[in-house]
Write an enzyme that holds these catalytic residues in place. Structure first.
Site, PDB file in Angstrom:
ATOM      1  N   ASP A  51     -10.657   1.844  18.629  1.00 54.34           N
ATOM      2  CA  ASP A  51     -10.079   0.846  17.712  1.00 54.34           C
ATOM      3  C   ASP A  51     -10.973   0.560  16.619  1.00 54.34           C
ATOM      4  O   ASP A  51     -12.010   0.107  16.939  1.00 54.34           O
ATOM      5  CB  ASP A  51      -9.549  -0.352  18.418  1.00 54.34           C
ATOM      6  CG  ASP A  51      -9.034  -1.338  17.633  1.00 54.34           C
ATOM      7  OD1 ASP A  51      -8.990  -1.022  16.458  1.00 54.34           O
ATOM      8  OD2 ASP A  51      -8.617  -2.250  18.183  1.00 54.34           O
ATOM      9  N   ASP A 117      -5.169   7.786  -5.070  1.00 57.83           N
ATOM     10  CA  ASP A 117      -4.788   7.541  -6.392  1.00 57.83           C
ATOM     11  C   ASP A 117      -4.577   6.085  -6.792  1.00 57.83           C
ATOM     12  O   ASP A 117      -4.453   5.937  -7.920  1.00 57.83           O
ATOM     13  CB  ASP A 117      -3.600   8.559  -6.723  1.00 57.83           C
ATOM     14  CG  ASP A 117      -2.470   8.085  -5.935  1.00 57.83           C
ATOM     15  OD1 ASP A 117      -2.484   7.799  -4.690  1.00 57.83           O
ATOM     16  OD2 ASP A 117      -1.376   8.246  -6.760  1.00 57.83           O
ATOM     17  N   TYR A 139      -3.317  -2.945  -1.615  1.00 58.96           N
ATOM     18  CA  TYR A 139      -3.502  -1.658  -1.090  1.00 58.96           C
ATOM     19  C   TYR A 139      -4.811  -0.986  -1.930  1.00 58.96           C
ATOM     20  O   TYR A 139      -5.909  -0.393  -1.209  1.00 58.96           O
ATOM     21  CB  TYR A 139      -2.471  -0.523  -0.666  1.00 58.96           C
ATOM     22  CG  TYR A 139      -2.793   0.567  -0.161  1.00 58.96           C
ATOM     23  CD1 TYR A 139      -3.420   1.104   0.681  1.00 58.96           C
ATOM     24  CD2 TYR A 139      -2.767   1.834  -1.186  1.00 58.96           C
ATOM     25  CE1 TYR A 139      -3.965   2.362   1.171  1.00 58.96           C
ATOM     26  CE2 TYR A 139      -2.995   3.108  -0.717  1.00 58.96           C
ATOM     27  CZ  TYR A 139      -3.691   3.187   0.309  1.00 58.96           C
ATOM     28  OH  TYR A 139      -3.970   4.583   0.743  1.00 58.96           O
TER      29      TYR A 139
END
Length: 303
Positions: A51, A117, A139
């Site tokens: 993890d 991108d 993000y």
């Protein structure tokens, strides 16, 4: 022979890297992911549960297997989920990278990191590796923060930026835009698709290729690693419909502004790929070739 540890080996890219190494050899693979191994065979590589948010477990696995390189594919990539769960996105996309970077510095391990991108605002794509990032979404911001952590370290590193990865895994457990469009159109479901965002979709096999090329070449620096064909999202879906002879009348073109998504998307990204093609011998397939590969894989999965 180098030992390569892959994070997120249960994901689409992780499974394609595993598949490529099993088929072609060349490196010793340590596949790691959270939970049980989802890859259909366990021959010719080692699987270790890991993890990436558990720093102690990450350290133990890396100290045990002593990899020469780490290909870091694990991340939180759903753009709207990142916008709505910022703390988790930060932990997965930035803190986990800090953990890996620290271990790579300590043990002289090459880090090959997957980026996106979405570090760009989409105002003047396609971009080269020296273009100035300006992310619009959380993000994109976390992925840019991770890039900065890596660039400011003393580790050996390569950053591979990619765009819309598509492909299939054996149990069909991982969806993406191509499979989503194909599945919906086969069921006769109407689709609303944006016509004012442009991308260069990337076949997962091609991304696996360049990930391993970066290791083989001891690559240093930032590389663009996408498909080579630029298209709008609407054109992408029309091309999926054409390829599988599905009903295009189900597709409605809309502007991105009408979708009311949590995160802002860049308008036109796309990459100039000369550096990766020249320095790493990266040879991405065309979108049509990618669809043909998917079609063959689906038929062999069914049979």
């Amino acid at each position: 022979m180098k030992t390569v540890l892959v994070t997120g080996s249960n994901g689409l890219l992780g499974q394609k890297i595993t598949e490529k190494i099993i088929n072609e050899g060349g490196v010793n693979l340590v596949a790691t992911s959270k939970g049980i191994n989802r890859f259909p065979t366990e021959d010719r590589y080692v699987y270790a549960e890991m993890d990436i948010l558990n720093a102690e477990q990450v350290r133990e696995v890396i100290e045990k297997y002593k990899p020469d390189a780490i290909i870091h594919t694990a991340a939180m990539t759903n753009v709207d989920t990142c916008e709505n769960q910022k703390e988790l996105a930060y932990q997965l996309n930035v803190v986990a990278v800090q953990t890996l970077v620290s271990l790579c510095e300590t043990y002289n391990i090459q880090l090959v990191h997957l980026s996106t991108d979405f570090v760009f605002d989409g105002e003047d794509g396609p971009y080269d590796e020296l273009s100035a990032p300006n992310p619009l979404s959380y993000y994109g911001k976390t992925k840019l923060m991770a890039e900065e952590v890596i660039k400011n370290s003393s580790a050996k590193w390569a950053i591979l930026r990619t765009i819309i990865v598509y492909g299939i895994v054996s149990d069909m457990s991982r969806s993406n835009i191509v499979l989503w469009a194909k599945g919906a159109l086969e069921k006769g479901e109407p689709l609303k698709v944006v016509n004012d965002q442009w991308r260069m979709p990337t076949l997962a096999e091609d991304l696996a290729d360049i990930s391993l090329l970066a290791v083989a070449h001891n690559a240093q620096g930032v590389y663009n690693a996408s498909g080579k064909d630029m298209m709008s999202i609407a054109e992408l879906v029309y091309r999926v419909a054409d390829f599988w002879r599905l009903d295009k009348s189900l597709i409605t073109e809309v502007s991105g502004a009408t979708l009311n998504q949590a995160a802002k998307r860049p308008k036109k990204t796309g990459f100039i790929l000369d550096k990766a093609m020249t320095e790493l011998n990266y040879q991405p397939r065309s979108f049509e070739e990618g669809l043909r590969i998917l079609d063959r894989q689906m038929k062999s999965t069914i049979s």
